[in-house]
Design an enzyme around this catalytic site. Structure first.
Site, PDB file in Angstrom:
ATOM      1  N   GLY A 212       7.760   5.330  60.605  1.00  0.00           N
ATOM      2  CA  GLY A 212       7.843   4.419  61.740  1.00  0.00           C
ATOM      3  C   GLY A 212       7.428   5.120  63.021  1.00  0.00           C
ATOM      4  O   GLY A 212       7.372   6.351  63.097  1.00  0.00           O
ATOM      5  N   CYS A 213       7.142   4.320  64.032  1.00  0.00           N
ATOM      6  CA  CYS A 213       6.669   4.890  65.298  1.00  0.00           C
ATOM      7  C   CYS A 213       7.776   5.680  65.991  1.00  0.00           C
ATOM      8  O   CYS A 213       7.560   6.829  66.404  1.00  0.00           O
ATOM      9  CB  CYS A 213       6.115   3.803  66.208  1.00  0.00           C
ATOM     10  SG  CYS A 213       7.193   2.365  66.416  1.00  0.00           S
ATOM     11  N   TYR A 214       8.950   5.103  66.115  1.00  0.00           N
ATOM     12  CA  TYR A 214      10.051   5.829  66.762  1.00  0.00           C
ATOM     13  C   TYR A 214      10.398   7.111  65.987  1.00  0.00           C
ATOM     14  O   TYR A 214      10.551   8.172  66.589  1.00  0.00           O
ATOM     15  CB  TYR A 214      11.298   4.950  66.867  1.00  0.00           C
ATOM     16  CG  TYR A 214      11.302   3.928  67.988  1.00  0.00           C
ATOM     17  CD1 TYR A 214      11.139   4.314  69.319  1.00  0.00           C
ATOM     18  CD2 TYR A 214      11.515   2.577  67.730  1.00  0.00           C
ATOM     19  CE1 TYR A 214      11.184   3.382  70.350  1.00  0.00           C
ATOM     20  CE2 TYR A 214      11.564   1.640  68.761  1.00  0.00           C
ATOM     21  CZ  TYR A 214      11.397   2.047  70.066  1.00  0.00           C
ATOM     22  OH  TYR A 214      11.453   1.125  71.082  1.00  0.00           O
TER      23      TYR A 214
ATOM     24  N   GLY B 191       7.975   9.999  66.794  1.00  0.00           N
ATOM     25  CA  GLY B 191       8.205  10.639  68.091  1.00  0.00           C
ATOM     26  C   GLY B 191       9.492  11.443  68.122  1.00  0.00           C
ATOM     27  O   GLY B 191       9.560  12.521  68.727  1.00  0.00           O
TER      28      GLY B 191
END
Lengths: 350, 350, 350, 350
Positions: free
Chosen positions: A149-151, A154
């Protein structure tokens, strides 16, 4: 040249795959699917592709697709990717799933967060979590990669060096993430209606976002014990980008320069991770459109030992390193290509 | 591989040249200059280039630069490009000047608008106005190309087909252009301070913008008589993009479909110009980051013949087709490269 | 104190009425309706009203509403306002309709543009077009006021002085309008999804927007002959504001200062219209949140008489002077209140 | 009617004071000063005031100003407010200082953070920190009020109820704040140049922002011991608003509903603080232009006791509750006016 298909190509993640694959010198895109836009050319759905890519979108029909490609990107909604992946793997295809369907190793955790039993728990156990900075060698030999996932991308990139060699109190981690609106997908809704999302900053789903178990799973794997974190997602009025500000209490007193050094060592061979010098902090602006992750660090101990907090700030483009770019990085690894192939274009500035 | 230098590399046009040249397979970037940032690496000035391009900015010293490159991009301020171009041409270098210094053929017009006599009127007469869609063959043999302004590029591409074969009353042309803020350059000023430019739409310099004589010069050349137009620039709160809405009275009644056909014929071999089908209109969003120009047309005759107005809408990225991308397109032409080399990456969406 | 109800209070126009009515010293808001949000308090639908206005939204039931208020604002969708207005007028109530249902005097024109026969053509003929700067005295005695559209308000205020005493060629008028996204209403849709509307400038519905017949009707009334204009709406990424750039050919040569003088004379008693001095042009930023209209003028005759064009630029807030604020201005006139009552708060800057 | 002067009226804080004072029924604005814009009318500097406020800006000359007003707002730059305040207090005037000059009680702390000795340490000790929710009664009798910084206002309102009755580990507090760009003031600079600040999210000055000692001073006062916190400011691309996400470890396990109850009790008589129900979180959008502070709470204990974290989110408009609005609230208290006078206009939505 590998023959590639993109299933679910009309959302932002699908569109970003098309944009990046159009730049890749060793990929032949043979098919892209969309239920809503079947029959339309891709540039009617993504007008930026006009004159760059001509391909008609087709409905998702695995029988007709399976023989045409060697590797499949699944940019389908959660829960609908599972059966497609299952079938494709059975047919010896390589699959990179950009949905959440194969990210959580434990089928019960999957069911808790996605409210449906997992379709193929056996396959789940063979899927590889596709964060190259953590699982590169497994990805190289994987048939099914669950693209992070994107979160989590990061957040994890800001924590790996601190968990690989335990350097922080694992129970002290707080992740305060600020995401651009494309992270919410391409389906209109009141919260993403321009006049509501513009000139607005808000927090949402604190402590109950679906990306939370993904972060905890990977940190737990590294720490070899169950890790819990506080995760607070926010919506900010930009199209692309996630800035993650991460707080953790170090086990022993270190300075900012030392923290930077730990990160530089850890990431010294990583092509897409750039650790900024002490005194500099990342800006999502600088990674817009690129597969880069910028990381800045501050050891905050202005007030003496007991409040010493290490602050790690990471910036990625949620659609590139947080989705389509990382998927292509994974593809390069799976196929034995150079890892950065097709991903070297600098981001857009301004 | 051609050896290339960028003089004046710390503004937005310079930065965009660096970004695009980094993608070009037949260019070796040997030098980039900046007075203010001399000594810094380019990625300190353009952090999107971190890990993509490592080169130290140097002060502009022609003696030290001249032997190192074959082709020079001048992204210098107006009036300072003239002497540099003059010297480089004398030394048999190829030059693409992105300033306004060699765009206006008549030195008096130059002096009227730029408030200083032209440094080298003789060279001015040999410079080629670098709009490939209009002057391709001259560009191919030119040593000095004057890269068009951003507004003139958007305006002229919307008018060439109507002036090549006179189809509109030449005295009826009105150009209402809406530009993103990067068009104003990288120097801070109150009008471009975020809280002043954000959530703001305004007109400025109506009838007296410096890009006006450029537009009129090229239209006059096509029409073989002096042409005057009304030109109204506007500032809109986006980073990139110019949308030009152009009004002209057709000489004879035509329909939208017919107008589209005229444009499609005229641009049928152009790699970067896309004429949209009747009913569709351009959006700057769709050309962001690319060298494309999208054109849409509406023949407005709802009210009968006497108010019939042809409306042409063009969209470009002011930093790409309106500056750095067009400069590279010109370079490709001057060097006999394929015209689209290094310019085929799709724009960013969203 | 007048008792007032707002029918259709959950959209942006309704919300802006609530915001402004909360400031009005002689209004008692007794009811606000919404079908979708019936039962909710207004501050759940408009959280900016928390602690400022407490009122429960109710479903639209005229039987239950009619006795409670003296004046009704209709912020209902087009076509649904007609029967409500008809009934309320029958019951001797005062009505200000913010929909388009009573703006077009000719029922055939209404049917052409809104695709349905008019419900009450008799009432239509008694409705007053609510632009105070044009129809003040009629508004004062009207029972039903058709509040103008946002685009027509910005366009007409830029043209009234030129049509009152014919000063321009009436067939030469071109209106290039740029609107913020709240003008599209509060219903989500792909074109207004944040990532699609942000960083985007586009034209739409050129020559066929529903506000066109409204503009032409009022100009035709002033000119006492049928007037047609070219009208090009654009979408720009701001929440509020319309900048209208209007082009017209003057009948005789005048200068910018003279044009400014004409406008200043015409508007000298108007409390909400500000004509800027020569050399200044309006910015939507400066009228954000206020009922003001700023007007700037440029006589563009750089190129000699035959291309002389008068350029008029007007700026309004589409939700205030273009909707709710003008409605309250009309209410003040209808009730004999001071025209500016409740409308004197300056706009927000920045 | 009190006679009021605004010293330093050309920045955003000064402009916001003018906007709000124009709405205040018991204020007569007699003077506004600006060095750069002396001689101009206020509406040339703030065009939103056109037709609303006519007053010429004058240079700051205390001799000429002192007799004309009873209460002075100082919106001067840090370090320049001190001598003016000193003189005004000596002349028995009331002063509300919006700079940082009288916020820090300890002159050494002031010198450490502002790099200059304090001009009047004696007066410093008599100044009152102007957060009405904390120091209301002192403000009522104060002659000199130090208006809080924007970040401290958002942070303290999220922490007061937890420190008033110690409910959290005071060493565990982390404040992650996201501010709109107007917080940086009206002076242009590269970081605030539209193309650099737009589409950008970044952290800055982590652990070393000048608002940090202010937060710690007030918390220490409440806790009666020295408190240190981690404070991370961020810049987000909106004009107005601060969202503060605050993390603290509760002393004993509580639920979200219980936390909300604590806050509701604490703030039950506060006119500007709204505590949202469990499940809702604030958005800066909803307080834009108003003096409100919205607060939402989440008790995050998904992972068991040892990671239990209380997350408090507050939203204010940095120019209103974070500056000019709070200053007027303080004025109302100092003068015995109703506390909300002139501050009841709802915020702008959207």
């Amino acid at each position: 040249m590998v023959k590639v298909a993109v299933l679910g190509a009309s959302g932002y993640t699908g569109g970003e795959l098309l944009r990046l694959l159009a730049l890749h010198p060793k990929v032949k895109l043979v098919a892209a699917t969309s239920e809503q836009s079947a029959g339309k050319s891709v540039d009617m759905v993504f007008p930026n592709l006009a004159g760059r890519l001509s391909l008609a979108l087709e409905p998702l029909n695995l029988d007709r697709l399976i023989g045409r490609a060697d590797l499949f990107f699944l940019a389908l909604p959660h829960t609908t990717a599972m059966p497609a992946a299952s079938r494709l793997i059975e047919k010896k295809k390589k699959v990179i799933d950009l949905s959440a369907d194969f990210r959580l190793k434990d089928p019960k955790t999957y069911e808790t967060w996605y409210k449906t039993p997992h379709f193929d728990p056996g396959l789940l156990s063979r899927a590889c979590y596709g964060l190259p900075e953590l699982h590169r060698s497994e990805i190289q030999s994987a048939r099914l990669v669950a693209n992070p996932g994107c979160y989590p991308t990061g957040a994890l990139l800001g924590l790996l060096p601190l968990f690989a060699k335990p350097a922080v109190d694992p129970g002290s981690v707080i992740i305060d993430a600020k995401s651009g609106v494309s992270g919410a997908g391409r389906s209109p809704g009141l919260a993403y209606h321009f006049p509501e999302a513009n000139e607005a900053v808000s927090a949402y789903n604190i402590g109950r976002h679906r990306h939370l178990p993904e972060i905890e799973q990977e940190l737990s794997g590294l720490a070899r014990k169950k890790i819990s974190v506080t995760f607070s997602p926010h919506l900010v009025p930009v199209n692309r980008g996630i800035l993650s500000t991460i707080y953790a209490r170090p086990k022993k007193a270190i300075g900012t320069a030392e923290a930077v050094e730990i990160f530089r060592n850890y990431y010294k061979d990583e092509p897409f991770v750039h650790v900024l010098p002490p005194g500099e902090l990342p800006n999502t602006r600088n990674v817009q459109g690129s597969n880069d992750c910028h990381i800045g660090l501050v050891m905050d101990r202005h007030a003496g030992g007991n409040t010493a907090t290490l602050v790690i700030v990471t910036a990625i483009d949620n659609l590139v390193k947080g989705a389509a770019g990382q998927a292509i990085q994974n593809m390069n690894l799976m196929l034995g290509y150079e890892e950065t192939l097709g991903l070297t274009a600098p981001g857009l500035f301004p």
